[in-house]
Design an enzyme around this catalytic site. Structure first.
Site, PDB file in Angstrom:
ATOM      1  N   ASN A  13     -13.674   0.733  -6.691  1.00  0.00           N
ATOM      2  CA  ASN A  13     -14.743   1.642  -6.281  1.00  0.00           C
ATOM      3  C   ASN A  13     -15.415   2.339  -7.456  1.00  0.00           C
ATOM      4  O   ASN A  13     -15.805   3.502  -7.362  1.00  0.00           O
ATOM      5  CB  ASN A  13     -14.182   2.691  -5.310  1.00  0.00           C
ATOM      6  CG  ASN A  13     -13.602   2.056  -4.064  1.00  0.00           C
ATOM      7  OD1 ASN A  13     -14.144   1.089  -3.545  1.00  0.00           O
ATOM      8  ND2 ASN A  13     -12.490   2.586  -3.594  1.00  0.00           N
ATOM      9  N   SER A  57     -11.174  -1.089  -0.116  1.00  0.00           N
ATOM     10  CA  SER A  57      -9.912  -1.327   0.593  1.00  0.00           C
ATOM     11  C   SER A  57     -10.149  -1.781   2.020  1.00  0.00           C
ATOM     12  O   SER A  57      -9.329  -2.497   2.603  1.00  0.00           O
ATOM     13  CB  SER A  57      -9.094  -0.031   0.658  1.00  0.00           C
ATOM     14  OG  SER A  57      -8.701   0.403  -0.599  1.00  0.00           O
ATOM     15  N   HIS A  91      -3.523   5.977   3.738  1.00  0.00           N
ATOM     16  CA  HIS A  91      -4.289   4.794   3.339  1.00  0.00           C
ATOM     17  C   HIS A  91      -3.657   3.507   3.866  1.00  0.00           C
ATOM     18  O   HIS A  91      -4.344   2.629   4.409  1.00  0.00           O
ATOM     19  CB  HIS A  91      -4.392   4.762   1.815  1.00  0.00           C
ATOM     20  CG  HIS A  91      -5.285   3.697   1.274  1.00  0.00           C
ATOM     21  ND1 HIS A  91      -4.821   2.458   0.895  1.00  0.00           N
ATOM     22  CD2 HIS A  91      -6.620   3.681   1.034  1.00  0.00           C
ATOM     23  CE1 HIS A  91      -5.827   1.731   0.441  1.00  0.00           C
ATOM     24  NE2 HIS A  91      -6.930   2.447   0.513  1.00  0.00           N
ATOM     25  N   ASP A 120       0.841  -1.193   0.000  1.00  0.00           N
ATOM     26  CA  ASP A 120       0.000   0.000   0.000  1.00  0.00           C
ATOM     27  C   ASP A 120       0.883   1.253   0.000  1.00  0.00           C
ATOM     28  O   ASP A 120       1.941   1.261  -0.631  1.00  0.00           O
ATOM     29  CB  ASP A 120      -0.932  -0.036   1.220  1.00  0.00           C
ATOM     30  CG  ASP A 120      -2.284   0.598   0.949  1.00  0.00           C
ATOM     31  OD1 ASP A 120      -2.335   1.837   0.851  1.00  0.00           O
ATOM     32  OD2 ASP A 120      -3.282  -0.136   0.837  1.00  0.00           O
TER      33      ASP A 120
END
Length: 457
Positions: A381, A456, A283, A251
């Site tokens: 998304n 996520s 994130h 990530d």
């Protein structure tokens, strides 16, 4: 992979041939004075895909595309010239509002499936910062036909090797745009012939054992009372906390000093050039604590799903939350082959649809078979049917969509099926308003926790 249902050809046979988009209604090839007659006008799609302003994109073939579009979105133009500045024979297509420009020499390779169509998506190349003004070098991923070719193949002229990528039996390359035509000749050779009426045909086989060439495209984070919702407290009560299991989180990095993560992290490595593993986006820290946070900053209240697990952190997205496919591939190999992680969490992906033949999906399948690791991948998304991209489309991936607190599918959650009809995603999990650790390095780094939504989570 995007479909290309509408196309039109533009053969530049004169000194100043320009493809003119006269608003959203027509496309016309215009010839200069004293030249051959112009091609007839064609009906254009409703969206030309020509970005606002003036942009130049040197393609992998060395052909140079220049787009011009006024602020009003009307009267945009596209010119295509070869490396010598002469008008180039090219085919233009429009799909999903994006403009694709295919030089004639590339068409057989694209049709064969050995050359990535996204190398010719001029709209995305400009919008993603892959135009000439933004990048002097074009990032590529090359795979080889067999292990012997992978070991012995020379780096093509005009390029340098960035890193080896065993998971796709290939390498990441960086091609100098000023030498793009030289690079193209190096991988294709002089294998075009003229049929006597001015049409050239090319044998669609790369040289030196090269099997495929892809754009090293952008990868982004998938952003848009969860542990109880999935029954985690009952699992903890039964002694199932993830104790002894190593989970790799690929990530934006991590805030290794966060109380919830301080004693969970066993390895950290950055695959982003010139950046350390500190999470300045936020994130990665949020995802890592959702996986294995101890809840120390909340007296144990905000635990992750597997608070006993160990974490290996691979930074594959930069401080703005963006990365490249090759960075992700290198981290996947590190996580599974070097770290021997049993689970690899990838809350990221590409917006490009695929049937699973793209580099990241191939790597998921190959590394899963080789090491037994389970890749858990966010569905994305985009919120519409058929929008799951790589690596979530990989056959071996456990692809996860998002639901809210009532177990209703979140409106942003990408849906299947895969472009070839295969079922995706396999499962859903809470992804709306998830409270987890906040990185102190991020711009909003005040407070121990933050709430985020997305597949996520």
């Amino acid at each position: 992979m995007k479909q290309h249902p509408r196309c039109w050809s533009a053969t530049a046979v004169v000194a100043a041939s320009v493809l003119v988009f006269t608003g959203p209604f027509s496309v016309q090839a215009v010839a200069g004075p004293g030249s051959a007659p112009a091609l007839a006008a064609h009906q254009a799609p409703s969206s030309t895909g020509v970005p606002t302003g003036e942009h130049t994109v040197t393609l992998i073939t060395g052909d140079v595309v220049t787009t011009r579009q006024g602020s009003g979105g009307a009267g945009g133009t596209v010119t295509v010239r070869d490396a010598d500045g002469k008008p180039a024979r090219s085919r233009l297509t429009e799909a999903d509002g994006d403009l694709f420009v295919y030089p004639e020499s590339a068409l057989p390779f694209v049709a064969e499936g050995s050359l990535d169509r996204e190398l010719f998506n001029v709209t995305d190349l400009i919008e993603d910062g892959y135009d000439d003004a933004s990048r002097k070098r074009l990032p590529l991923i090359v795979s080889y036909r067999n292990a012997a070719a992978h070991r012995t193949a020379a780096v093509p002229d005009g390029a340098r090797k960035v890193r080896d990528l065993a998971s796709v039996q290939g390498a990441a390359l960086s091609a100098d745009r000023a030498r793009a035509a030289e690079f193209w000749r190096s991988v294709t050779g002089d294998n075009s012939v003229d049929d006597g009426i001015g049409d050239a045909h090319t044998d669609a086989a790369f040289l030196d054992g090269v099997a495929h060439i892809w754009l090293d495209a952008p990868v982004e984070a998938d952003l848009a009372d969860s542990t109880a919702q999935i029954g985690a407290p009952r699992a903890w009560a039964g002694g199932n906390t993830g104790q002894g299991v190593e989970v790799a989180v690929l990530d934006t990095g991590v805030d290794a000093g966060h109380p919830d993560l301080a004693d969970r992290i066993v390895a950290r490595q950055s695959f982003v050039p010139d950046e350390n593993t500190d999470d300045r986006d936020g994130h990665g820290t949020h995802v890592a604590s959702t996986v294995a946070g101890t809840g120390a900053a909340s007296d144990g209240k905000e635990k992750g799903v597997a608070p006993g697990a160990r974490l290996s952190i691979g930074k594959v997205l930069d401080n703005s939350g963006r990365g490249q496919i090759s960075w992700t591939l290198a981290a996947m190999e590190w996580a599974t082959v070097e770290r021997h992680a049993k689970i690899v969490n990838m809350s990221l992906g590409s917006s490009q649809q695929s049937d699973g033949s793209d580099p990241m999906s191939q790597a998921v399948d190959r590394l899963s078979a080789q090491t037994g690791a389970l890749f858990v991948v966010a569905a994305g998304n985009a919120g519409e049917a058929g929008t799951i991209g790589a690596p979530g489309v990989a056959t071996s991936a456990l692809t996860v969509g998002a639901v809210d607190s009532t177990d209703t599918v979140a409106p942003f959650s990408s849906q299947g099926p895969r472009v070839d009809g295969a079922l995706k995603p396999e499962i859903t999990a809470p992804g709306v308003g998830i409270l987890a650790a906040n990185s102190s390095f991020a711009a909003n780094g005040n407070g121990a926790y933050q709430s985020l939504s997305g597949t996520s989570m």
